[in-house]
Scaffold this active site. Structure first.
Site, PDB file in Angstrom:
ATOM      1  N   HIS A  46       0.820  -0.960  -0.012  1.00 27.42           N
ATOM      2  CA  HIS A  46       0.123   0.086  -0.211  1.00 27.42           C
ATOM      3  C   HIS A  46       0.701   1.118  -0.172  1.00 27.42           C
ATOM      4  CE1 HIS A  46      -3.199  -2.700   2.118  1.00 27.42           C
ATOM      5  NE2 HIS A  46      -3.619  -2.090   0.944  1.00 27.42           N
ATOM      6  N   LYS A  70     -17.774  -6.754   7.781  1.00 27.27           N
ATOM      7  CA  LYS A  70     -16.733  -7.680   8.240  1.00 27.27           C
ATOM      8  C   LYS A  70     -16.491  -7.302   9.558  1.00 27.27           C
ATOM      9  CE  LYS A  70     -14.125  -7.820   3.747  1.00 27.27           C
ATOM     10  NZ  LYS A  70     -12.992  -7.406   3.139  1.00 27.27           N
ATOM     11  N   ARG A 123      -1.800  -5.928  -8.465  1.00 22.01           N
ATOM     12  CA  ARG A 123      -0.445  -6.830  -8.157  1.00 22.01           C
ATOM     13  C   ARG A 123      -0.202  -7.689  -9.284  1.00 22.01           C
ATOM     14  NH1 ARG A 123      -2.898  -8.168  -2.553  1.00 22.01           N
ATOM     15  NH2 ARG A 123      -4.330  -8.123  -4.023  1.00 22.01           N
ATOM     16  N   SER A 161      -3.184  -7.784   2.564  1.00 23.23           N
ATOM     17  CA  SER A 161      -3.613  -7.725   4.199  1.00 23.23           C
ATOM     18  C   SER A 161      -3.948  -8.895   4.571  1.00 23.23           C
ATOM     19  CB  SER A 161      -4.517  -6.669   4.298  1.00 23.23           C
ATOM     20  OG  SER A 161      -4.226  -5.450   3.664  1.00 23.23           O
TER      21      SER A 161
HETATM   22  O1  PNS Z   1      -8.869  -2.732  -0.001  1.00 29.75           O
HETATM   23  P1  PNS Z   1      -9.924  -3.518  -0.621  1.00 29.75           P
HETATM   24  O2  PNS Z   1     -11.065  -3.841   0.630  1.00 29.75           O
HETATM   25  O3  PNS Z   1      -9.876  -4.512  -1.631  1.00 29.75           O
HETATM   26  O4  PNS Z   1     -10.976  -2.281  -1.120  1.00 29.75           O
HETATM   27  C1  PNS Z   1     -12.347  -2.445  -1.602  1.00 29.75           C
HETATM   28  C2  PNS Z   1     -12.952  -1.050  -1.813  1.00 29.75           C
HETATM   29  C3  PNS Z   1     -12.834  -0.264  -0.431  1.00 29.75           C
HETATM   30  C4  PNS Z   1     -12.077  -0.224  -2.866  1.00 29.75           C
HETATM   31  C5  PNS Z   1     -14.400  -1.334  -2.394  1.00 29.75           C
HETATM   32  O5  PNS Z   1     -14.964  -2.416  -1.511  1.00 29.75           O
HETATM   33  C6  PNS Z   1     -15.337  -0.268  -2.439  1.00 29.75           C
HETATM   34  O6  PNS Z   1     -14.960   0.726  -3.107  1.00 29.75           O
HETATM   35  N1  PNS Z   1     -16.295  -0.170  -1.647  1.00 29.75           N
HETATM   36  C7  PNS Z   1     -17.446   0.754  -1.391  1.00 29.75           C
HETATM   37  C8  PNS Z   1     -18.890   0.492  -1.913  1.00 29.75           C
HETATM   38  C9  PNS Z   1     -18.671   0.693  -3.525  1.00 29.75           C
HETATM   39  O7  PNS Z   1     -18.585   1.813  -3.858  1.00 29.75           O
HETATM   40  N2  PNS Z   1     -19.153  -0.376  -4.242  1.00 29.75           N
HETATM   41  C10 PNS Z   1     -19.195  -0.298  -5.597  1.00 29.75           C
HETATM   42  C11 PNS Z   1     -17.934  -0.321  -6.228  1.00 29.75           C
HETATM   43  S1  PNS Z   1     -18.042  -0.938  -7.815  1.00 29.75           S
END
Ligand code: PNS
Length: 193
Positions: A46, A70, A123, A161
């Protein structure tokens, strides 16, 4: 006449060499990005992405998703605190870094923050499918926000993570995968529970 000609030529040359932002825009262009994620915990991967993002953006808001579904390792407050601390040690140049959290749709949050872009790290090809879906859905929901994919250094291409937590919980070594503070805080959390 000859002197005037020379002056004119010099003048036009110096105008041509003015930086783009000065003679095309009445104000300096400021680029703000959101770097969203769970950051549970923040990894060296990150931080590598944030450092790279700092080469492109004037400000990056590192935004932690509040996800009540979660059960995280660290609370939102702990993640905020850890992020703020580890960001002090990174190579940011003149880029401003801010830590925040959000719930709901990412694009709604990004618009509220007046962001230009969402930064996501990729990645491997396996990340790409999911990230592409998210980026295209986000574009459909909010066409004004661009998603920028960035690749971390190869040495972090397998760091996540999820794996960090698994390795930690099974007693493995985290050196080089997360900042020392993260490992320290993970150990403290395990012993206090
Ligand atoms: O580090 P992560 O857990 O892979 O991050 C995922 C994240 C936070 C980027 C994604 O879950 C997100 O944007 N969630 C917010 C809800 C949302 O906007 N959902 C529609 C995405 S298309």
């Amino acid at each position: 006449m000859l002197l005037l000609g020379a002056l004119n030529r010099n003048f036009s040359v110096s105008i041509c060499h003015l930086p783009f932002a000065i003679y095309h825009l009445p104000f300096p262009l400021m680029r703000r990005a959101i770097y969203p994620g769970s950051f549970d915990p923040v990894t060296n991967g990150h931080l590598d992405i944030i450092e790279r993002g700092c080469k492109l953006f004037d400000e990056i808001i590192i935004s932690i998703l509040i996800n009540p579904e979660k059960r995280p390792f660290f609370t939102i407050e702990e993640r905020r605190e850890i992020l703020k601390e580890v960001l002090k040690g990174i190579n940011r140049s003149t880029c401003a870094l801010r830590v925040d959290d959000f719930e709901g749709l990412l694009v709604h949050y990004a618009v509220a923050q007046e962001a230009d872009a969402i930064v996501r790290g990729i990645r491997a090809i396996s990340d790409y499918e999911y990230e592409l879906q998210m980026a295209l859905m986000n574009r459909r929901l909010e066409p004004s926000i661009e998603t920028v994919f960035m690749m971390p250094a190869e040495k972090y291409s397998y760091v996540s993570s999820r794996l960090v937590k698994e390795v930690f919980q099974l007693g493995g070594e985290l050196k080089g995968l997360v900042p020392p503070l993260v490992e320290e805080r993970m150990k403290q959390k395990m012993t206090s529970e």
